[in-house]
Design a protein around this motif. Structure first.
Motif, mmCIF file in Angstrom:
data_model
loop_
_atom_site.group_PDB
_atom_site.id
_atom_site.type_symbol
_atom_site.label_atom_id
_atom_site.label_comp_id
_atom_site.label_asym_id
_atom_site.label_seq_id
_atom_site.Cartn_x
_atom_site.Cartn_y
_atom_site.Cartn_z
ATOM 1 N N ILE A 25 50.580 32.519 25.565
ATOM 2 C CA ILE A 25 50.193 31.480 26.508
ATOM 3 C C ILE A 25 48.983 31.829 27.127
ATOM 4 C CG2 ILE A 25 50.804 30.036 28.431
ATOM 5 C CD1 ILE A 25 53.817 30.756 27.695
ATOM 6 N N ILE A 26 48.690 32.925 27.638
ATOM 7 C CA ILE A 26 47.430 33.232 28.175
ATOM 8 C C ILE A 26 46.228 32.914 27.220
ATOM 9 C CG2 ILE A 26 46.117 35.027 29.344
ATOM 10 C CD1 ILE A 26 48.896 36.200 30.330
ATOM 11 N N GLU A 27 46.537 33.543 26.092
ATOM 12 C CA GLU A 27 45.289 33.275 25.123
ATOM 13 C C GLU A 27 45.011 31.625 24.876
ATOM 14 O OE1 GLU A 27 46.716 35.513 21.792
ATOM 15 O OE2 GLU A 27 46.315 37.418 22.704
ATOM 16 N N ASN A 28 46.115 30.844 25.022
ATOM 17 C CA ASN A 28 45.774 29.306 24.479
ATOM 18 C C ASN A 28 45.593 28.602 25.812
ATOM 19 O OD1 ASN A 28 45.904 29.047 21.616
ATOM 20 N ND2 ASN A 28 47.814 30.387 22.044
ATOM 21 N N LYS A 29 45.334 29.331 27.106
ATOM 22 C CA LYS A 29 45.275 28.492 28.274
ATOM 23 C C LYS A 29 44.488 27.276 28.385
ATOM 24 C CE LYS A 29 44.720 29.698 33.191
ATOM 25 N NZ LYS A 29 44.384 30.852 34.066
ATOM 26 N N GLN A 30 43.367 27.638 27.872
ATOM 27 C CA GLN A 30 42.206 26.401 27.936
ATOM 28 C C GLN A 30 42.727 25.342 27.131
ATOM 29 O OE1 GLN A 30 40.124 26.140 30.414
ATOM 30 N NE2 GLN A 30 40.445 28.016 31.098
ATOM 31 N N ALA A 31 43.058 25.665 25.789
ATOM 32 C CA ALA A 31 43.414 24.724 25.132
ATOM 33 C C ALA A 31 44.687 23.834 25.726
ATOM 34 C CB ALA A 31 43.972 25.158 23.754
ATOM 35 N N LEU A 32 45.667 24.484 26.259
ATOM 36 C CA LEU A 32 46.804 23.813 26.743
ATOM 37 C C LEU A 32 46.288 22.915 27.844
ATOM 38 C CD1 LEU A 32 49.307 26.550 26.721
ATOM 39 C CD2 LEU A 32 49.446 24.501 25.536
ATOM 40 N N LEU A 33 45.444 23.331 28.858
ATOM 41 C CA LEU A 33 44.924 22.792 30.101
ATOM 42 C C LEU A 33 44.019 21.363 29.571
ATOM 43 C CD1 LEU A 33 43.979 25.642 32.320
ATOM 44 C CD2 LEU A 33 45.699 23.998 32.712
ATOM 45 N N SER A 34 43.462 21.703 28.583
ATOM 46 C CA SER A 34 42.753 20.489 28.051
ATOM 47 C C SER A 34 43.645 19.253 27.504
ATOM 48 C CB SER A 34 41.664 20.935 26.783
ATOM 49 O OG SER A 34 40.994 19.674 26.274
ATOM 50 N N VAL A 35 44.762 19.540 26.682
ATOM 51 C CA VAL A 35 45.688 19.069 26.206
ATOM 52 C C VAL A 35 46.352 18.140 27.321
ATOM 53 C CG1 VAL A 35 47.784 18.458 24.955
ATOM 54 C CG2 VAL A 35 46.047 19.737 23.919
ATOM 55 N N PHE A 36 46.683 18.882 28.475
ATOM 56 C CA PHE A 36 47.523 18.355 29.439
ATOM 57 C C PHE A 36 46.634 17.655 30.391
ATOM 58 C CE2 PHE A 36 49.039 18.478 33.621
ATOM 59 C CZ PHE A 36 50.018 17.687 33.623
ATOM 60 N N SER A 37 45.272 17.748 30.493
ATOM 61 C CA SER A 37 44.595 16.971 31.288
ATOM 62 C C SER A 37 44.370 15.488 30.600
ATOM 63 C CB SER A 37 43.044 17.667 31.403
ATOM 64 O OG SER A 37 43.269 18.439 32.273
ATOM 65 N N SER A 38 44.394 15.445 29.348
ATOM 66 C CA SER A 38 44.033 14.393 28.518
ATOM 67 C C SER A 38 45.447 13.101 28.799
ATOM 68 C CB SER A 38 43.656 14.392 27.070
ATOM 69 O OG SER A 38 44.837 14.935 26.488
ATOM 70 N N ILE A 39 46.480 13.955 28.633
ATOM 71 C CA ILE A 39 47.697 13.313 28.783
ATOM 72 C C ILE A 39 47.911 12.746 30.215
ATOM 73 C CG2 ILE A 39 50.357 13.438 28.696
ATOM 74 C CD1 ILE A 39 48.893 13.160 25.904
ATOM 75 N N GLU A 40 47.743 13.623 31.241
ATOM 76 C CA GLU A 40 47.972 13.257 32.449
ATOM 77 C C GLU A 40 46.979 12.124 33.074
ATOM 78 O OE1 GLU A 40 48.564 12.824 36.677
ATOM 79 O OE2 GLU A 40 49.718 13.646 34.971
ATOM 80 N N SER A 41 45.809 11.939 32.323
ATOM 81 C CA SER A 41 44.975 10.966 32.837
ATOM 82 C C SER A 41 45.237 9.639 32.477
ATOM 83 C CB SER A 41 43.425 11.450 32.400
ATOM 84 O OG SER A 41 43.438 11.324 30.938
ATOM 85 N N ALA A 42 46.198 9.726 31.280
ATOM 86 C CA ALA A 42 46.811 8.144 30.354
ATOM 87 C C ALA A 42 47.227 7.594 31.737
ATOM 88 C CB ALA A 42 47.341 8.580 29.661
ATOM 89 N N GLU A 43 47.106 6.149 31.731
ATOM 90 C CA GLU A 43 47.908 5.485 32.873
ATOM 91 C C GLU A 43 49.212 5.209 32.531
ATOM 92 O OE1 GLU A 43 46.001 1.724 33.282
ATOM 93 O OE2 GLU A 43 43.946 2.313 32.986
ATOM 94 N N LEU A 44 49.769 5.680 31.416
ATOM 95 C CA LEU A 44 51.201 5.453 31.272
ATOM 96 C C LEU A 44 51.908 6.514 32.131
ATOM 97 C CD1 LEU A 44 53.392 4.282 29.466
ATOM 98 C CD2 LEU A 44 53.038 6.174 28.248
ATOM 99 N N VAL A 45 51.646 7.570 32.452
ATOM 100 C CA VAL A 45 52.203 8.723 33.167
ATOM 101 C C VAL A 45 52.238 8.184 34.838
ATOM 102 C CG1 VAL A 45 52.353 11.055 34.068
ATOM 103 C CG2 VAL A 45 51.699 10.508 31.667
#
Length: 92
Positions: free
Chosen positions: A66-86
């Protein structure tokens, strides 16, 4: 106004596997996340932040993958969170 429970499941490639991440929105700025590795061992962590910046919570014992993939996870999550649907379902 009554807040709704928002739960999101993301499938993200965290090298070399595609893994499922289950997110539950606790507040506007906090998500609880759980995932399992290839052996089925579950890991739990928190995402904290706002529209422009998200970070992992203060968990002490996150697995190395999880630590090794931290930046990828944050990037994916940020794009989902910015969606108006949420924000639409959470605020209505």
């Amino acid at each position: 106004m009554e807040k709704r429970l928002i739960q999101i499941t993301l499938v993200v490639r965290t090298s070399p596997l595609m893994l499922e991440y289950n997110l539950s929105k606790r507040t506007d700025f906090v998500y609880d996340v759980n995932t399992a590795d290839e052996s089925g061992q579950r890991s739990y962590f928190t995402l904290i932040g706002g529209r422009s910046h998200w970070q992992f919570g203060p968990e002490l014992l996150l697995p190395e993958w999880i630590i090794e993939n931290k930046q990828a996870l944050l990037s994916v999550f940020s794009s989902i969170e910015s969606a108006e649907l949420v924000s639409h379902f959470y605020n209505n």
